[in-house]
Design a protein around this motif. Structure first.
Motif, short mmCIF file in Angstrom:
data_model
loop_
_atom_site.label_atom_id
_atom_site.label_comp_id
_atom_site.label_asym_id
_atom_site.label_seq_id
_atom_site.Cartn_x
_atom_site.Cartn_y
_atom_site.Cartn_z
N GLU A 20 -24.60 21.09 12.73
CA GLU A 20 -24.97 19.78 13.26
C GLU A 20 -26.29 19.88 13.99
N VAL A 21 -26.86 18.71 14.23
CA VAL A 21 -28.09 18.59 15.01
C VAL A 21 -27.79 17.63 16.15
N ASN A 22 -28.07 18.07 17.36
CA ASN A 22 -27.94 17.20 18.53
C ASN A 22 -29.33 16.65 18.84
N VAL A 23 -29.45 15.32 18.83
CA VAL A 23 -30.75 14.66 19.03
C VAL A 23 -30.71 13.88 20.33
N ASN A 24 -31.77 14.00 21.11
CA ASN A 24 -31.90 13.26 22.34
C ASN A 24 -33.25 12.56 22.34
N TYR A 25 -33.23 11.24 22.35
CA TYR A 25 -34.45 10.44 22.29
C TYR A 25 -35.04 10.28 23.68
N TRP A 26 -36.36 10.29 23.75
CA TRP A 26 -37.07 10.08 25.01
C TRP A 26 -37.48 8.62 25.09
N GLU A 27 -37.33 8.04 26.27
CA GLU A 27 -37.72 6.65 26.48
C GLU A 27 -38.69 6.58 27.66
N LEU A 68 -41.29 12.62 21.41
CA LEU A 68 -40.54 11.49 20.87
C LEU A 68 -39.05 11.73 21.04
N LEU A 69 -38.65 12.97 20.77
CA LEU A 69 -37.25 13.35 20.91
C LEU A 69 -37.13 14.86 21.04
N SER A 70 -35.96 15.31 21.47
CA SER A 70 -35.61 16.72 21.49
C SER A 70 -34.45 16.88 20.53
N PHE A 71 -34.40 18.04 19.84
CA PHE A 71 -33.25 18.27 18.97
C PHE A 71 -32.84 19.73 19.02
N LEU A 115 -38.86 12.76 8.49
CA LEU A 115 -38.54 12.49 9.90
C LEU A 115 -38.95 11.09 10.32
N THR A 116 -40.08 10.60 9.81
CA THR A 116 -40.51 9.24 10.11
C THR A 116 -39.51 8.23 9.57
N GLU A 117 -39.04 8.45 8.36
CA GLU A 117 -38.02 7.57 7.77
C GLU A 117 -36.74 7.60 8.61
N PHE A 118 -36.33 8.80 9.06
CA PHE A 118 -35.15 8.93 9.91
C PHE A 118 -35.35 8.14 11.21
N ILE A 119 -36.51 8.31 11.85
CA ILE A 119 -36.80 7.63 13.12
C ILE A 119 -36.84 6.12 12.92
N ASN A 120 -37.46 5.67 11.84
CA ASN A 120 -37.55 4.22 11.57
C ASN A 120 -36.19 3.58 11.33
N SER A 121 -35.19 4.38 10.99
CA SER A 121 -33.84 3.84 10.76
C SER A 121 -33.09 3.61 12.07
N LYS A 122 -33.66 4.06 13.18
CA LYS A 122 -33.03 3.92 14.50
C LYS A 122 -33.57 2.68 15.21
N GLU A 123 -32.73 2.08 16.03
CA GLU A 123 -33.16 0.92 16.81
C GLU A 123 -33.93 1.38 18.04
N ILE A 125 -36.65 2.90 18.54
CA ILE A 125 -37.37 4.18 18.51
C ILE A 125 -38.56 4.02 17.57
N ASP A 126 -39.74 4.33 18.08
CA ASP A 126 -40.96 4.25 17.28
C ASP A 126 -41.71 5.55 17.38
N VAL A 127 -42.50 5.84 16.37
CA VAL A 127 -43.35 7.02 16.43
C VAL A 127 -44.38 6.83 17.55
N ILE A 128 -45.01 7.92 17.95
CA ILE A 128 -46.00 7.89 19.03
C ILE A 128 -47.28 7.22 18.52
N GLN A 129 -47.79 6.26 19.27
CA GLN A 129 -48.94 5.48 18.84
C GLN A 129 -50.27 6.16 19.13
N ASN A 130 -50.31 7.09 20.05
CA ASN A 130 -51.56 7.76 20.43
C ASN A 130 -51.63 9.15 19.82
#
Length: 136
Positions: A20-27, A68-71, A115-123, A125-130
């Motif tokens: 498994e992969v444990n993912v933690n999103y940064w906000e 963006l996230l830690s995994f 990974l971008t497709e995976f991230i875009n499937s989440k509510e 959560i966006d890729v880094i703009q800078n």
């Protein structure tokens, strides 16, 4: 539960049988307190493949931009932890947390796309703009 049998050696200690992969999103630059546990084969493979195909950058190349996230790749043999950065202009990096700390890797284009497709499937959560910033 199933096992993804992969040998990961590009980014540190070898880990087989990632379960498994444990993912933690940064906000807003702060790590969220709740992990998402991913165990479906195709999603686990996105992360394991990204790690195994990443290209190590020069030693001492440390990213200062908040991730963006830690995994964490979880297997019976142990874990590997990483921060992940994906930018809107198509760049991607991971930085190891453990078993080694601070090694930085550039992701290949196919991993960035997956990974971008995976991230875009989440509510929410966006890729880094800078651009990603490195220590000087």
């Amino acid at each position: 539960m199933f096992l993804v049998i992969l040998l990961l050696s590009a980014c540190g200690k070898e880990i087989e049988n990632v379960e498994e992969v444990n993912v933690n999103y940064w906000e807003n630059g702060v790590r969220n307190q709740k992990d998402e546990v991913i165990s479906d084969k195709s999603s686990v493979e996105i992360f394991t493949k990204a790690v195994s195909e990443a290209i190590e950058l020069d030693k001492g190349k440390v990213i200062t931009t908040k991730p963006l996230l830690s995994f964490h790749l979880v297997a019976k043999e142990g874990e590997q932890g990483y921060h992940l950065w994906i930018t809107s202009n198509g760049n991607g990096y991971i930085q190891s947390l453990y078993p080694t700390n601070g090694d930085t890797f550039k992701l290949i284009k196919t991993s960035i796309a997956s990974l971008t497709e995976f991230i875009n499937s989440k509510e929410n959560i966006d890729v880094i703009q800078n651009e990603i910033e490195f220590e000087e």
